[in-house]
Design an enzyme around this catalytic site. Structure first.
Site, mmCIF file in Angstrom:
data_model
loop_
_atom_site.group_PDB
_atom_site.id
_atom_site.type_symbol
_atom_site.label_atom_id
_atom_site.label_comp_id
_atom_site.label_asym_id
_atom_site.label_seq_id
_atom_site.Cartn_x
_atom_site.Cartn_y
_atom_site.Cartn_z
ATOM 1 N N GLU A 165 0.808 -1.231 0.000
ATOM 2 C CA GLU A 165 0.000 0.000 0.000
ATOM 3 C C GLU A 165 0.838 1.276 0.000
ATOM 4 O OE1 GLU A 165 -2.947 0.050 3.095
ATOM 5 O OE2 GLU A 165 -3.952 -1.734 2.352
ATOM 6 N N GLU A 373 -5.468 -8.226 0.352
ATOM 7 C CA GLU A 373 -6.125 -7.978 1.652
ATOM 8 C C GLU A 373 -7.590 -7.651 1.404
ATOM 9 O OE1 GLU A 373 -4.507 -4.982 4.268
ATOM 10 O OE2 GLU A 373 -2.456 -5.687 3.968
#
Length: 469
Positions: A165, A373
């Protein structure tokens, strides 16, 4: 009802969030050690990851959880400062290597594929002291660290994520200062950190490609976060344009350079340039890639890894005062529908994941997609019978099936966040994402399956949902 044959089922964790052992066996401090030890209520009840789930000493307990679920994949991250205490290969910590060798070898012995993240938010403090992700020097340092990981573990690890991320971390850590190291630089820090992260990722991809790929035959990408966005008023042109800006500034900001052409979206470049000019800057606050860098960046991902949790509505909000900041550059307001159920920042919007997957397919030439995720939390104290949370997963899987079978999305792996309840950054232990409950009051840190773990195990066993449509 069924997922494609060979579909991958995983769960994910990250080193700082589960391992503990913050100063054990030669591990150096990372920015989260420093950040949490400074106190000041920046983290819920001043909690830390000093012990967390104790996975550094309780790996066998984690492995039992993985086996109980029947996972085909386990995604975990390497603690940079456990392997290289000062962040450089000047001193290599053999006990760190031994720990990860054991994790990798045990997974493979039980038929589980390791999906390894090289960097998940936990920069060694020694590197932050030299400027961290705001310094150009980090590009070469990260590349050397990645090469060390490929050399040390790549004979067995075939699926790599370089940076977790980066689009979230650059913004929250270096623009807003909410995440460690906690030093805000509004309007500049997020862009500079992101710029360096893109180049660091690309350099390490090329290192793998030229030095290791032929022999190791693995794949390398990075994980991008995106919450789907919809215009608050679909008939409003300003709202629709604001929504496109959100997508451009967050997902496409990283994906377009890496998957398409080596450069930022035009929309982002023109908007930051015009805002910067209005604010009296001599040039754009968004750094530029050279032509050589664009060539280096383009095409540096072997699959598209994405992380989805929730959706927001977006409306245009003019930056009348010319305030400095990433959100202000976008000129947006974004918010959930009042009818959506939520915990913290996450609202129950399973349909958003299908729209996101279709957007990636249509925009990025139908790539192989991994969901690295996805999850829904409970507040502490959580209920072991988490039926409402399981409903989020169940509806999410229905949306994934539609994305695959109706939209033709090439989705090959799903990883739930998270295997265990863990240290959820600023939320500490107040937010529970685990498939397995961890008792943080008990020094033994016992794990117990939630209802969602038992139901997920059935989905994995059946490679699909029972009676879904």
């Amino acid at each position: 009802m069924a997922f494609p044959a060979g579909f991958g089922w995983g769960a994910a964790t990250a080193a700082y969030q589960v391992e503990g052992g913050w100063d054990a066996d030669g591990r150096g401090p990372c920015v989260w050690d420093t950040f949490t030890h400074q106190g000041g209520e920046r983290v819920f009840k001043n909690q830390t990851g000093d012990v967390a789930c104790g996975s550094y000493t309780l790996w066998e307990e984690d492995l039992k959880c993985i086996k109980q679920l029947g996972l085909t994949h386990y995604r975990f991250s390497l603690s940079w400062s456990r392997l290289l205490p000062d962040g450089t290969t000047g001193f290599i910590n053999q006990k760190g290597i031994d720990y990860y060798n054991k994790v990798i070898n045990d997974l493979l012995a039980h038929g589980v594929t390791p999906l390894v993240t090289i960097y998940h938010f936990d920069l060694p403090q020694a590197l932050e002291d030299q400027g961290g992700w705001l310094s150009e020097a980090i590009i070469d340092i990260f590349d050397r660290y990645a090469q060390f990981c490929f050399r040390t573990f790549g004979d067995r690890v075939k699926q790599w994520i370089t940076i977790n991320e980066p689009n979230t971390y650059a913004l929250i850590a270096y623009e807003m200062g909410i995440f460690a190291p906690g030093v805000p630089h509004p309007g500049t820090g997020g862009y500079q950190a992101a710029h360096n992260m893109i180049k660091a990722h690309a350099r390490s991809w090329h290192s793998y490609n030229s030095l290791f790929r032929r022999e190791q035959k693995g794949m390398v990408s990075l994980s991008l976060f995106f919450g789907w966005s919809e215009p608050a008023d679909p008939n409003s042109v300003p709202d629709r344009e604001a929504t496109m800006r959100v997508i451009s500034f967050t997902l496409d900001f990283f994906a377009k350079p890496i998957f398409i052409d080596g450069d930022y979206p035009e929309l982002v470049k023109s908007r930051v340039a015009s805002m910067s000019k209005k604010q009296g800057y001599p040039s754009s606050r968004l750094p530029e890639f050279t032509e050589e860098e664009k060539k280096m960046i383009k095409g540096t991902a072997d699959f598209f890894a994405v992380q989805y949790y929730t959706t927001r509505f977006v409306k245009y909000q003019e930056n009348k005062k010319g305030e400095l900041g990433f959100i202000q550059d976008m000129e947006i307001d974004y918010f959930p529908d009042p009818s959506w159920k939520g915990v913290g920042w996450i609202y129950f919007v399973p349909w958003g994941i299908r729209k996101l997957l279709k957007y990636i397919k249509d925009t990025y030439n139908n790539p192989v997609i991994y969901i690295t995720e996805n999850g829904f939390p409970q507040r502490d104290p959580p209920s072991l019978d988490d039926t409402q949370r399981w409903e989020y997963f169940r509806q999410t899987f229905q949306e994934l099936l539609r994305a695959i079978h109706v939209d033709g999305v090439n989705l090959q792996l799903y990883c739930a966040w998270s295997l265990l309840d863990n240290f959820e950054w600023n939320d500490g232990y107040n937010t529970r994402f685990g498939l397995f409950h961890v008792d943080f009051e008990d020094p033994a840190r016992p794990r117990a399956p939630y209802t969602s773990a038992k139901e997920y195990a059935k989905v994995i066993k059946n490679n699909g949902l029972e009676g879904s449509s």
